[in-house]
Scaffold this motif. Structure first.
Motif, PDB file in Angstrom:
ATOM      1  N   GLY A  38      -8.978  -5.495   7.121  1.00 22.10           N
ATOM      2  CA  GLY A  38      -9.151  -4.392   8.053  1.00 22.10           C
ATOM      3  C   GLY A  38      -9.051  -4.815   9.501  1.00 22.10           C
ATOM      4  O   GLY A  38      -8.521  -5.872   9.837  1.00 22.10           O
TER       5      GLY A  38
ATOM      6  N   SER B  45       0.831  -1.204   0.000  1.00 23.64           N
ATOM      7  CA  SER B  45       0.000   0.000   0.000  1.00 23.64           C
ATOM      8  C   SER B  45       0.863   1.251   0.000  1.00 23.64           C
ATOM      9  O   SER B  45       2.009   1.240   0.465  1.00 23.64           O
TER      10      SER B  45
ATOM     11  N   TYR C 284      -8.938   1.114  -1.479  1.00 23.68           N
ATOM     12  CA  TYR C 284      -8.523   2.334  -0.787  1.00 23.68           C
ATOM     13  C   TYR C 284      -8.711   2.097   0.704  1.00 23.68           C
ATOM     14  O   TYR C 284      -9.813   1.745   1.155  1.00 23.68           O
ATOM     15  N   LEU C 285      -7.648   2.255   1.468  1.00 22.81           N
ATOM     16  CA  LEU C 285      -7.626   1.883   2.879  1.00 22.81           C
ATOM     17  C   LEU C 285      -7.597   3.115   3.764  1.00 22.81           C
ATOM     18  O   LEU C 285      -7.022   4.158   3.405  1.00 22.81           O
ATOM     19  N   SER C 286      -8.183   2.983   4.962  1.00 19.07           N
ATOM     20  CA  SER C 286      -8.156   4.079   5.924  1.00 19.07           C
ATOM     21  C   SER C 286      -6.732   4.277   6.431  1.00 19.07           C
ATOM     22  O   SER C 286      -5.939   3.328   6.480  1.00 19.07           O
ATOM     23  N   PRO C 287      -6.382   5.521   6.825  1.00 15.57           N
ATOM     24  CA  PRO C 287      -5.008   5.784   7.282  1.00 15.57           C
ATOM     25  C   PRO C 287      -4.720   5.266   8.687  1.00 15.57           C
ATOM     26  O   PRO C 287      -3.575   5.291   9.135  1.00 15.57           O
ATOM     27  N   GLU C 288      -5.747   4.790   9.400  1.00 19.77           N
ATOM     28  CA  GLU C 288      -5.522   4.288  10.759  1.00 19.77           C
ATOM     29  C   GLU C 288      -4.717   2.988  10.735  1.00 19.77           C
ATOM     30  O   GLU C 288      -4.516   2.378   9.690  1.00 19.77           O
TER      31      GLU C 288
ATOM     32  N   PRO D 113       0.413   5.834   0.297  1.00 18.04           N
ATOM     33  CA  PRO D 113      -0.501   6.969   0.506  1.00 18.04           C
ATOM     34  C   PRO D 113      -0.909   7.581  -0.832  1.00 18.04           C
ATOM     35  O   PRO D 113      -0.108   7.655  -1.767  1.00 18.04           O
TER      36      PRO D 113
ATOM     37  N   LEU E 213      -4.984   5.436   1.860  1.00 22.10           N
ATOM     38  CA  LEU E 213      -3.982   4.625   1.159  1.00 22.10           C
ATOM     39  C   LEU E 213      -4.607   3.931  -0.043  1.00 22.10           C
ATOM     40  O   LEU E 213      -5.817   3.699  -0.088  1.00 22.10           O
TER      41      LEU E 213
ATOM     42  N   SER F 282      -5.578   0.133  11.636  1.00 23.04           N
ATOM     43  CA  SER F 282      -6.378  -1.012  11.182  1.00 23.04           C
ATOM     44  C   SER F 282      -6.389  -1.139   9.671  1.00 23.04           C
ATOM     45  O   SER F 282      -6.619  -2.221   9.135  1.00 23.04           O
ATOM     46  N   ALA F 283      -6.140  -0.009   8.964  1.00 22.09           N
ATOM     47  CA  ALA F 283      -6.129   0.011   7.489  1.00 22.09           C
ATOM     48  C   ALA F 283      -7.385  -0.649   6.917  1.00 22.09           C
ATOM     49  O   ALA F 283      -7.325  -1.518   6.054  1.00 22.09           O
ATOM     50  N   ASP F 284      -8.554  -0.199   7.402  1.00 20.66           N
ATOM     51  CA  ASP F 284      -9.815  -0.767   6.914  1.00 20.66           C
ATOM     52  C   ASP F 284     -10.007  -0.431   5.443  1.00 20.66           C
ATOM     53  O   ASP F 284      -9.863   0.727   5.037  1.00 20.66           O
TER      54      ASP F 284
END
Length: 597
Positions: free
Chosen positions: A188, A12, A62-66, A14, A47, A68-70
């Motif tokens: 996630g 992944s 497309y993954l969340s920046p936290e 950004p 991401l 957990s990368a949900d």
């Protein structure tokens, strides 16, 4: 789509600020959202990651920046611009997509990879279009607050238009793309607690204050409910008693008691409600309170909608009617059902049976399982490996191929080449008049040069006058460059120069008297057919033994072999031929313990 592990998953990275703004605008435009909501659903630092599904379909997530990368959004297909919300995103915004609902028994079937079938649909908007993205929620009617819906548990595409989903129809309602607990979900944080279920009435009949906050109101006339006209509370009580009689006619064993009132209600009343209540008791019309009860959907036949209002009152009435016996547990202060009458009781004997809601749900679940098995079988057939041995003109054969009107750049199958050869022999009149099986190659210098190997330097050319037709064909093939093509489900996976060798399954002794099975040579078929790590993991489960992947001893650079403990040749062959679709012709077994097979 994600029922199996992803075939490939890149690293992944950004998303650039400019690309993130473009992505946010795509989301806003596609789902008609306010810009502020776009920021919440496409956050700063989001991401991007590329992947291939187990069917080798490319995609982008497309993954969340936290931490957990949900996965928040994904698209499928090369160059696809369509954004599909993940279950994680739909939990944040349940109204992002129109929804269909399905009973709890169907949800595990969807999680297993099946599509949603029409018989499994409880509610749906009738104006849905074929191919439209939709969410799938779980419908429950065992709550004290009436019917409820879970947050979306799956996202998919309508297989048919909404107005075609009717009672008695068959086939698929939704092609499921992504579902709760699949391998995309597993990427996630996998929260353990699911958001609370929502009252169905709140989604159908929203207050103006809530609708003003941007929630799209679903008009009542657009929500299709498989239902009949409404029932009165007294009629609901009659249907509940009929449900109890239906359960009693199934010979409930005496050993099942005592049971608490709530367990008895769940087990022997709710599941035995009529699936088609209007055929058991036609609903009354024009009563004052019928509109308070709602449609005659079997799920609405509940204690709360009945004249009894409470389960205790209903069970005591059934006790008084002589259908069961009950008592209140002294310590728990809870009503217990201690016994029921058998099928010989006059009321039970006179009862006319009907199709129950439990039977319909079980049938829908069974059908979904069968559809899944059928889909898996079709999928296995779809990933059947096809190998084509090809050849290309090279060296001495180029002149002859050009002479028959072919091209040195063309790849030919041996059957095609044989057809060209036979036509050439006939056209040139080269068949030996005395022996039809022989060809007078000496009469045609072009063909002779193509099928006879040139002598080594200093060695005189041996004169050849005629050859058997099969020898001519063999000589032609020997002079051509070998190629091969591997296809899975009609899709090209590999096209390479050289002769394809079978996958080698070798049984040998290692470390004294310990037998092992080594699998090698599968790289030539391409990763789309056999992947070393995936094969090792699956064989570990099938054989219930240790497996490993290591560089192939004595093999070409970069090749590996999979080791399986024990004599597992048959298991490996079955895995390669049945699960991976490799033709048996292309699997070679060598038993160095008991001889070559």
């Amino acid at each position: 789509m994600f029922k199996k592990p992803l075939h490939t998953l890149k690293t992944s990275a950004p998303l650039r600020s400019s690309d993130r703004r473009k992505l946010k605008q795509r989301v806003i435009d596609a789902f008609t959202l306010d810009p502020e909501l776009g920021d919440a659903l496409v956050p700063e630092g989001i991401l991007t990651i590329k992947f291939n599904t187990h069917l080798d379909e490319p995609g982008v997530a497309y993954l969340s920046p936290e931490a957990s990368a949900d996965p928040l959004w994904f698209s499928l297909g090369k160059g696809s611009e369509e954004l599909i919300p993940s279950v994680y995103t739909l939990w944040k915004r349940p109204d992002l997509l129109p929804f269909l609902s399905t009973p709890p028994a169907v949800i595990p079937i969807l999680v297993g990879g099946a599509d949603l079938m029409i018989p499994g649909v409880v509610h749906h908007p009738s104006d849905l279009k074929e191919g439209q993205l939709v969410a799938v929620c779980q419908y429950t009617h065992r709550s004290k607050n009436g019917a409820t819906l879970s947050v979306p548990l799956a996202v998919g595409r309508m297989a048919v238009a909404g107005d075609r989903i009717q009672d008695g129809e068959k086939g698929k309602a939704v092609f499921v793309l992504h579902v709760w607990k699949d391998f995309l979900w597993d990427m996630g944080g996998k929260p353990q607690d699911m958001p609370e279920q929502r009252p169905l009435a709140a989604l159908v009949d929203q207050p103006e204050s809530e609708a003003a906050e941007g929630d799209e109101e679903i008009p009542v006339d657009k929500l299709t409910i498989t239902a009949q006209p409404a029932y009165t509370p007294a009629e609901i009580s009659t249907l509940l008693q009929a449900s109890l009689l239906q359960a009693l006619s199934t010979k409930i064993p005496a050993s099942a008691f005592p049971l608490s009132a709530s367990v008895f209600y769940e087990t022997y009343i709710l599941l035995f409600r009529p699936a088609f209540p209007h055929s058991v008791l036609p609903p009354g019309a024009g009563t004052e309170n019928s509109s308070d009860i709602g449609p005659g959907n079997p799920q609405n036949i509940t204690i709360k909608s009945s004249a009894h209002k409470s389960l205790t009152a209903f069970l005591k009435a059934m006790d008084k009617a002589g259908l069961l016996t009950s008592k209140t547990a002294p310590k728990q202060n809870e009503l217990l059902v201690t016994a029921v009458v058998d099928e010989r009781h006059p009321s039970v004997a006179a009862h006319r049976g009907f199709v129950t809601l439990g039977e319909v749900e079980a049938r829908a679940a069974k059908k979904a399982v069968n559809e899944e098995k059928k889909r898996e079988k079709e999928e296995e057939g779809g990933r059947r490996v096809e190998v084509r041995e090809l050849c290309k003109a090279s060296g001495r054969t180029i002149g002859w191929v050009e002479g028959v009107g072919g091209s040195p750049k063309t790849l030919y199958e041996p059957t095609e080449l044989r057809t060209l050869l036979n036509a050439y022999i006939t056209d040139k009149g080269l068949v030996n008049p005395r022996e039809q099986a022989y060809v007078n190659v000496g009469l045609d210098p072009l063909l002779l040069g193509a099928v006879v190997t040139p002598p080594k330097k200093g060695v005189p050319q041996k004169e050849v006058e005629f050859m058997k037709r099969d020898e001519v064909m063999k000589g032609l093939l020997d002079g051509m460059q070998a190629w091969y093509e591997v296809r899975v489900g009609g899709r090209e996976v590999v096209l390479k120069k050289g002769a394809l060798k079978p996958i080698r399954v070798e049984v040998k002794m290692r470390q004294g008297r310990k037998a092992c099975t080594l699998v090698s040579g599968f790289e030539a078929f391409g990763e789309g057919v056999v992947d070393a790590e995936e094969m090792s993991e699956e064989l570990r489960k099938i054989c219930a033994g240790a497996t490993s992947v290591s560089p192939r001893v004595g093999g070409p650079t970069g090749t590996v072999e999979v080791l399986v403990q024990g004599k597992q040749a048959k298991v490996v062959v079955d895995y390669l031929t049945e699960k991976r679709g490799v033709p048996k012709k292309w699997v070679e077994v060598v038993d160095l313990v008991g001889g070559k097979k």
